[in-house]
Design a protein around this motif. Structure first.
Motif, mmCIF file in Angstrom:
data_model
loop_
_atom_site.group_PDB
_atom_site.id
_atom_site.type_symbol
_atom_site.label_atom_id
_atom_site.label_comp_id
_atom_site.label_asym_id
_atom_site.label_seq_id
_atom_site.Cartn_x
_atom_site.Cartn_y
_atom_site.Cartn_z
ATOM 1 N N SER A 145 2.912 -29.563 -18.812
ATOM 2 C CA SER A 145 2.466 -29.901 -17.467
ATOM 3 C C SER A 145 3.404 -29.307 -16.420
ATOM 4 O O SER A 145 4.415 -29.916 -16.063
ATOM 5 N N PRO A 146 3.089 -28.122 -15.884
ATOM 6 C CA PRO A 146 3.851 -27.602 -14.744
ATOM 7 C C PRO A 146 3.369 -28.268 -13.456
ATOM 8 O O PRO A 146 2.184 -28.564 -13.296
ATOM 9 N N TYR A 147 4.292 -28.507 -12.530
ATOM 10 C CA TYR A 147 3.901 -29.127 -11.270
ATOM 11 C C TYR A 147 4.895 -28.777 -10.175
ATOM 12 O O TYR A 147 6.045 -28.413 -10.439
ATOM 13 N N ALA A 148 4.408 -28.890 -8.950
ATOM 14 C CA ALA A 148 5.219 -28.595 -7.773
ATOM 15 C C ALA A 148 5.248 -29.815 -6.870
ATOM 16 O O ALA A 148 4.237 -30.504 -6.689
ATOM 17 N N ARG A 149 6.403 -30.099 -6.294
ATOM 18 C CA ARG A 149 6.581 -31.195 -5.355
ATOM 19 C C ARG A 149 7.170 -30.657 -4.056
ATOM 20 O O ARG A 149 7.953 -29.709 -4.072
ATOM 21 N N TRP A 150 6.812 -31.287 -2.937
ATOM 22 C CA TRP A 150 7.380 -30.869 -1.668
ATOM 23 C C TRP A 150 7.427 -32.059 -0.715
ATOM 24 O O TRP A 150 6.775 -33.080 -0.939
ATOM 25 N N GLN A 151 8.216 -31.926 0.330
ATOM 26 C CA GLN A 151 8.368 -32.976 1.322
ATOM 27 C C GLN A 151 8.490 -32.368 2.702
ATOM 28 O O GLN A 151 9.240 -31.417 2.918
ATOM 29 N N TRP A 152 7.710 -32.943 3.659
ATOM 30 C CA TRP A 152 7.770 -32.508 5.033
ATOM 31 C C TRP A 152 8.351 -33.618 5.906
ATOM 32 O O TRP A 152 8.828 -34.634 5.389
ATOM 33 N N ARG A 153 8.289 -33.439 7.185
ATOM 34 C CA ARG A 153 8.758 -34.471 8.102
ATOM 35 C C ARG A 153 7.833 -35.685 8.083
ATOM 36 O O ARG A 153 6.730 -35.635 7.558
ATOM 37 N N ASN A 154 8.307 -36.777 8.656
ATOM 38 C CA ASN A 154 7.548 -38.023 8.769
ATOM 39 C C ASN A 154 7.156 -38.578 7.403
ATOM 40 O O ASN A 154 6.093 -39.173 7.236
ATOM 41 N N ASN A 155 8.016 -38.368 6.413
ATOM 42 C CA ASN A 155 7.839 -38.932 5.070
ATOM 43 C C ASN A 155 6.578 -38.446 4.365
ATOM 44 O O ASN A 155 6.057 -39.133 3.476
ATOM 45 N N LEU B 66 9.943 -27.406 -8.384
ATOM 46 C CA LEU B 66 9.051 -26.791 -9.367
ATOM 47 C C LEU B 66 9.574 -27.148 -10.756
ATOM 48 O O LEU B 66 10.699 -26.784 -11.105
ATOM 49 N N LEU B 67 8.766 -27.909 -11.526
ATOM 50 C CA LEU B 67 9.226 -28.445 -12.808
ATOM 51 C C LEU B 67 8.139 -28.294 -13.860
ATOM 52 O O LEU B 67 6.963 -28.032 -13.554
ATOM 53 N N ILE B 68 8.554 -28.493 -15.105
ATOM 54 C CA ILE B 68 7.615 -28.514 -16.226
ATOM 55 C C ILE B 68 7.942 -29.723 -17.101
ATOM 56 O O ILE B 68 9.088 -29.905 -17.518
ATOM 57 N N ASP B 69 6.945 -30.560 -17.348
ATOM 58 C CA ASP B 69 7.062 -31.651 -18.312
ATOM 59 C C ASP B 69 6.434 -31.219 -19.627
ATOM 60 O O ASP B 69 5.407 -30.520 -19.640
ATOM 61 N N ALA B 70 7.029 -31.639 -20.731
ATOM 62 C CA ALA B 70 6.476 -31.345 -22.048
ATOM 63 C C ALA B 70 6.616 -32.582 -22.925
ATOM 64 O O ALA B 70 7.594 -33.326 -22.810
ATOM 65 N N GLY C 168 10.328 -34.188 -22.522
ATOM 66 C CA GLY C 168 11.394 -33.518 -21.800
ATOM 67 C C GLY C 168 10.899 -32.920 -20.501
ATOM 68 O O GLY C 168 9.690 -32.768 -20.286
ATOM 69 N N THR C 169 11.842 -32.587 -19.629
ATOM 70 C CA THR C 169 11.536 -31.981 -18.337
ATOM 71 C C THR C 169 12.486 -30.814 -18.097
ATOM 72 O O THR C 169 13.688 -30.921 -18.367
ATOM 73 N N PHE C 170 11.932 -29.709 -17.606
ATOM 74 C CA PHE C 170 12.730 -28.536 -17.248
ATOM 75 C C PHE C 170 12.585 -28.305 -15.756
ATOM 76 O O PHE C 170 11.482 -28.132 -15.228
ATOM 77 N N ASP C 171 13.697 -28.349 -15.063
ATOM 78 C CA ASP C 171 13.726 -28.144 -13.619
ATOM 79 C C ASP C 171 13.858 -26.648 -13.332
ATOM 80 O O ASP C 171 14.920 -26.054 -13.527
ATOM 81 N N ILE C 172 12.782 -26.024 -12.876
ATOM 82 C CA ILE C 172 12.793 -24.590 -12.621
ATOM 83 C C ILE C 172 13.489 -24.269 -11.306
ATOM 84 O O ILE C 172 14.278 -23.320 -11.210
ATOM 85 N N TYR C 173 13.209 -25.098 -10.275
ATOM 86 C CA TYR C 173 13.783 -24.792 -8.968
ATOM 87 C C TYR C 173 14.016 -26.066 -8.161
ATOM 88 O O TYR C 173 13.083 -26.647 -7.614
ATOM 89 N N GLU C 174 15.249 -26.543 -8.113
ATOM 90 C CA GLU C 174 15.727 -27.601 -7.239
ATOM 91 C C GLU C 174 14.797 -28.812 -7.170
ATOM 92 O O GLU C 174 14.548 -29.363 -6.093
ATOM 93 N N LYS C 175 14.271 -29.238 -8.300
ATOM 94 C CA LYS C 175 13.374 -30.398 -8.402
ATOM 95 C C LYS C 175 12.116 -30.268 -7.546
ATOM 96 O O LYS C 175 11.464 -31.266 -7.236
ATOM 97 N N GLY D 180 4.091 -34.388 -1.205
ATOM 98 C CA GLY D 180 2.929 -33.887 -1.926
ATOM 99 C C GLY D 180 3.280 -33.455 -3.335
ATOM 100 O O GLY D 180 4.444 -33.199 -3.653
ATOM 101 N N GLU D 181 2.270 -33.396 -4.178
ATOM 102 C CA GLU D 181 2.445 -32.922 -5.549
ATOM 103 C C GLU D 181 1.153 -32.270 -6.019
ATOM 104 O O GLU D 181 0.054 -32.782 -5.786
ATOM 105 N N LEU D 182 1.286 -31.129 -6.685
ATOM 106 C CA LEU D 182 0.184 -30.430 -7.328
ATOM 107 C C LEU D 182 0.565 -30.241 -8.791
ATOM 108 O O LEU D 182 1.610 -29.667 -9.083
ATOM 109 N N ARG D 183 -0.296 -30.718 -9.706
ATOM 110 C CA ARG D 183 0.060 -30.732 -11.124
ATOM 111 C C ARG D 183 -1.110 -30.231 -11.979
ATOM 112 O O ARG D 183 -2.284 -30.542 -11.712
ATOM 113 N N TYR D 184 -0.754 -29.461 -12.995
ATOM 114 C CA TYR D 184 -1.707 -29.055 -14.042
ATOM 115 C C TYR D 184 -1.180 -29.572 -15.375
ATOM 116 O O TYR D 184 0.013 -29.457 -15.667
#
Length: 463
Positions: free
Chosen positions: A108-118, A69-73, A60-67, A121-125
């Motif tokens: 597995s908590p993780y964070a995703r982000w997107q900047w300009r020019n495509n 910041l999430l947690i996979d279990a 399962g996946t829990f979306d903490i903040y607008e896709k 990034g992702e940081l996962r534990y």
């Protein structure tokens, strides 16, 4: 059922009951699925063989903040092989001693982000707890930290990707091991169908009991997609163990698919081995639905549903993993072909793997196969043919064979040869009731000796 063990021929009646539940859904920011079943096996004469097994797979996946910041279990309970030279988990009534119940829990908590020019990034534990009914993988904790950032998925025409990982393994019956690496990739898109890749990096591990291995990484690769149905990709790198590579090619038609892979890389526990031919065939079937079903998980679900409806092996995926605490260098080659016709379907898969232990055997728990062998080699093939007799009935046949070799520390070689053949007739009595009658022959010589013939009648009811 009639089987032999050490020259003793016996026969017995057995019964198996397997109630189960399957759930999936979405609620707000949470979505996931769960499949669980309990199989109870009882024998009329050999009651010492009676056993009850739990099988569970949930994710399962829990979306903490607008896709962002999430947690996979995930959680699983499965029956796995301790040794690829021993008897498989299912189908051999007299010898369940090559089996361990493996229990895994992962967060597995993780964070995703997107900047300009495509640039994304992702940081996962990820923390994975493991335990088993044997000494292997008992009271284990694996911790992984990974990151990636770049625009390598959409170069225009140049792209880059920076990635890295750090893995720490701790088991109660063995010393800790660590593996970390970092890479910087450069990507150049010659056109919309062909990309070139190159990378440089650094890696470090402490697989030895008294030393640390460190090595610079560098490699080149490509990605070619000449059409919507064809994909070829590959990468070759210089690593601490020598040359590593990963090449794959796939083609899919309206009712057919071909997949070929070649790899040489470091891996660890629960790597798919001998029985994975059936996994490859199922994935090929799933690929054949790509034009009509866009969602990959839905393709796999639909393929599995059709697979079972046509009388193909319902135990696909069982007994395909091999439990070890060790990291090992694995060379693998696998090819699978699947064809789905209106009434006839066929699939062929060939699989080869050779594993060389990288971790010092003094760091491994007793009973770990790679603590006994320097090298373990597996080769096998599976052919599956299905014919639809009526809209609700089908007949299928499976023919498989394989060989496993283990080279000991002294240079001695242990070997097991297997063959497997089955014939299954299945039908649907109603929308929720299915039944089958099957004959199966299994035989093995070498380290694992058995000869089994069985006839089984199965009734399945879905509520």
């Amino acid at each position: 059922m009639r089987l032999t063990n050490d020259g003793l021929r016996v026969s017995d009646w057995s019964a198996r009951v397997e109630p189960g539940v399957s759930l999936s859904g979405r609620s707000g920011a949470t979505y996931g699925s769960l499949r669980a079943s309990v199989s109870a096996n009882a024998y009329a004469k050999e009651d010492s063989l009676n056993r009850t097994n739990l099988n569970l797979l949930g994710a399962g996946t829990f979306d903490i903040y607008e896709k962002k910041l999430l947690i996979d279990a995930s959680a699983s309970v499965s029956q796995e092989r301790l040794s690829s030279l021993g008897a498989p988990v299912s189908g051999v009534a007299y010898d369940p001693n090559n089996t361990t119940e493996l229990r895994l829990l992962s967060l597995s908590p993780y964070a995703r982000w997107q900047w300009r020019n495509n640039v994304v990034g992702e940081l996962r534990y990820r923390a994975t707890w493991s335990d088993s009914s044997s000494g292997v993988l008992s009271n284990g904790l694996r911790q992984d930290v990974t990151f990636s950032v770049g625009n390598g998925a959409a170069p225009n025409p140049f792209g880059w990707l920076l990635s890295g990982s750090d893995a720490h393994n701790h088991y109660s019956g063995a010393n800790d091991t660590n593996l970390s690496n970092a890479r910087l990739y450069g990507i150049y898109a010659i056109d919309s169908t062909f990309k070139l890749r190159a990378d440089v990096g650094y890696e470090r591990n402490d697989f030895g009991s008294a030393y640390t291995q460190e090595q610079h990484i560098y490699g080149v690769g490509f990605d070619w997609t000449p059409s919507s149905v064809t994909h070829v990709a590959g990468m070759t790198e210089q690593r601490f163990f020598g040359t590593g590579y990963n090449y794959e090619a796939s083609w899919r038609g309206p009712r057919s698919a071909i997949n070929v892979t070649f790899s040489r890389d470091v891996t660890t526990s629960s790597s798919t081995l001998g029985g994975a031919q059936l996994i490859g065939l199922l994935l090929s079937f799933a690929d054949s639905y790509s034009k009509t079903i866009s969602d990959p998980s839905e393709r796999l679900r639909r393929a599995a549903e059709v697979w079972i409806q046509r009388g193909l092996p319902a135990e696909i995926g069982a007994s395909t993993t091999y439990v070890t605490e060790s990291y090992y260098l694995e060379k693998r080659a696998q090819a699978s072909f699947a064809l789905i016709g209106v009434r006839d379907s066929a699939g062929l898969s060939v699989n080869y793997s050779k594993r060389h232990r990288l971790v010092d055997p003094n760091l491994l728990a007793p009973g770990d196969e790679l603590g006994q062998f320097d090298n373990v080699e597996d080769i096998g093939a599976t052919l599956v043919i299905s014919h639809r007799l009526t809209p609700v009935s089908s007949l299928s046949a499976t023919l498989g064979g394989g060989r496993s070799n283990g080279q000991g520390l002294s240079g001695s070689v242990s070997s097991t040869r297997r063959r497997d053949a089955s014939l299954v007739a299945s039908t649907s009595f109603s929308a929720s009731t299915v039944g089958s009658l099957s004959y199966r022959h299994q035989a093995s010589s070498g380290v694992s000796e058995y000869d089994e013939n069985s006839i089984a009648a199965t009734l399945g009811v879905r509520f």
